[in-house]
Write a protein that holds these residues in place. Structure first.
Motif, PDB file in Angstrom:
ATOM      1  N   ILE A   3      23.485   7.856  14.391  1.00 54.34           N
ATOM      2  CA  ILE A   3      23.631   9.264  14.758  1.00 54.34           C
ATOM      3  C   ILE A   3      25.019   9.541  15.317  1.00 54.34           C
ATOM      4  N   VAL A   4      25.558  10.697  14.970  1.00 59.39           N
ATOM      5  CA  VAL A   4      26.786  11.204  15.590  1.00 59.39           C
ATOM      6  C   VAL A   4      26.386  12.394  16.452  1.00 59.39           C
ATOM      7  N   LEU A   5      26.865  12.407  17.695  1.00 57.89           N
ATOM      8  CA  LEU A   5      26.562  13.494  18.621  1.00 57.89           C
ATOM      9  C   LEU A   5      27.807  14.351  18.784  1.00 57.89           C
ATOM     10  N   ASN A  79      20.877  -2.316  14.037  1.00 55.18           N
ATOM     11  CA  ASN A  79      19.789  -1.404  13.653  1.00 55.18           C
ATOM     12  C   ASN A  79      20.082   0.062  13.945  1.00 55.18           C
ATOM     13  N   GLY A  80      21.314   0.346  14.339  1.00 58.78           N
ATOM     14  CA  GLY A  80      21.669   1.737  14.579  1.00 58.78           C
ATOM     15  C   GLY A  80      22.559   1.900  15.794  1.00 58.78           C
ATOM     16  N   PHE A  81      23.028   3.126  15.987  1.00 57.80           N
ATOM     17  CA  PHE A  81      23.903   3.442  17.120  1.00 57.80           C
ATOM     18  C   PHE A  81      23.968   4.957  17.280  1.00 57.80           C
ATOM     19  N   LEU A  82      24.431   5.369  18.441  1.00 56.68           N
ATOM     20  CA  LEU A  82      24.670   6.785  18.704  1.00 56.68           C
ATOM     21  C   LEU A  82      26.131   6.933  19.099  1.00 56.68           C
ATOM     22  N   LEU A  83      26.906   7.629  18.280  1.00 49.84           N
ATOM     23  CA  LEU A  83      28.333   7.806  18.518  1.00 49.84           C
ATOM     24  C   LEU A  83      28.580   9.091  19.298  1.00 49.84           C
ATOM     25  N   ASP A  84      29.327   8.964  20.395  1.00 50.32           N
ATOM     26  CA  ASP A  84      29.614  10.096  21.286  1.00 50.32           C
ATOM     27  C   ASP A  84      31.124  10.180  21.483  1.00 50.32           C
ATOM     28  N   GLY A  85      31.753  11.216  20.910  1.00 44.95           N
ATOM     29  CA  GLY A  85      33.204  11.353  21.020  1.00 44.95           C
ATOM     30  C   GLY A  85      33.952  10.801  19.821  1.00 44.95           C
ATOM     31  N   LEU A 107      24.931   7.464   7.649  1.00 45.19           N
ATOM     32  CA  LEU A 107      24.461   8.171   8.831  1.00 45.19           C
ATOM     33  C   LEU A 107      23.097   8.783   8.546  1.00 45.19           C
ATOM     34  N   ASP A 108      22.271   8.871   9.585  1.00 45.19           N
ATOM     35  CA  ASP A 108      20.967   9.520   9.440  1.00 45.19           C
ATOM     36  C   ASP A 108      21.009  10.977   9.864  1.00 45.19           C
ATOM     37  N   ALA A 109      21.844  11.275  10.877  1.00 42.85           N
ATOM     38  CA  ALA A 109      21.894  12.654  11.369  1.00 42.85           C
ATOM     39  C   ALA A 109      23.138  12.880  12.215  1.00 42.85           C
ATOM     40  N   VAL A 110      23.560  14.131  12.253  1.00 44.45           N
ATOM     41  CA  VAL A 110      24.623  14.577  13.156  1.00 44.45           C
ATOM     42  C   VAL A 110      23.996  15.638  14.055  1.00 44.45           C
ATOM     43  N   LEU A 111      23.831  15.296  15.322  1.00 44.94           N
ATOM     44  CA  LEU A 111      23.165  16.190  16.267  1.00 44.94           C
ATOM     45  C   LEU A 111      24.195  17.080  16.939  1.00 44.94           C
ATOM     46  N   ASP A 112      24.094  18.368  16.691  1.00 46.07           N
ATOM     47  CA  ASP A 112      25.037  19.360  17.207  1.00 46.07           C
ATOM     48  C   ASP A 112      24.416  20.071  18.407  1.00 46.07           C
TER      49      ASP A 112
END
Length: 219
Positions: A3-5, A79-85, A107-112
């Protein structure tokens, strides 16, 4: 999940990233942490970043991309990650896509996280920090001290950081609109963007985000 945040300054990305990463059992990878880790460990990328920062220059994309690539290759991110910045601009987003493609990943999703601009200004410009202990943070509206200008915890003086002034916040928002916001359209074209309101209680926003990510994953 991978995921990208994204979201403007003051949207609560750091707070939400920590909760979401814990709930999803994936590492929270923030640009700030990447820079601090590489610089403190004296890596080649850290030395390059330090040289640019000491010279008062922006760290080039390739250095940031290199740090992110190394971090995403660590065992806990398998198994995944959450990218912030990161990514912070379309060039970095394209580099991330290429990195993932080369590893047969996506990527599975970009959370806006969506927050009205006036609310962003209100959130950041209203912060007050204790001069004795920067961990003591108050807000003139949302978490005011019992006595104006005085820290409840230690009696220290509360002050507004220079980068929390309204003028600085609006400048930061302009940079976000110019450099980072275009990645939302970039990812929307790939059908990855999930937009949620970041207004309300922290727990409500987390619940909203988890539901949106679940729906996105099922879709």
């Amino acid at each position: 999940m991978r995921i990208v945040l994204v979201g403007p300054p003051g949207a609560g990305k750091g707070t939400q990233a920590a909760y979401l990463a814990k709930n999803l059992s994936i590492p929270h990878i923030s640009t700030g942490d990447l820079f601090r880790a590489n610089i403190s460990q004296g890596t080649d990328l850290g030395k390059q970043a330090r040289a640019y920062m000491d010279a008062g220059q922006l760290v080039p994309d390739e250095v940031t991309i290199g740090m992110a690539k190394d971090r995403m290759a660590q065992p806990d991110a398998v198994n995944g990650f959450l990218l912030d910045g990161f990514p912070r601009n379309v060039g970095q987003a394209e580099a991330l896509d290429e990195m993932l493609r080369s590893a047969s990943l996506k990527l599975d999703a970009v959370l806006d996280l969506e927050v009205p601009e006036d609310e962003v200004v209100k959130r950041i410009a209203g912060r007050r920090i204790c001069r004795n202990d920067s961990a003591h943070v108050f807000h003139v509206t949302y978490n005011p001290p019992e006595t104006e200008g005085v820290c409840d915890a230690c009696g220290g003086e509360l002050y507004q950081r220079d980068d929390d002034s309204e003028e600085t916040v609006r400048t930061r928002l302009e940079v976000y609109h110019t450099q980072t916001e275009p990645i939302i359209d970039y990812y929307r074209a790939q059908g990855l963007v999930v937009t949620i309101s970041a207004l309300g209680k922290v727990t409500d926003v987390t619940e909203r985000a988890m539901e949106a990510l679940k729906s996105s994953d099922e879709g």
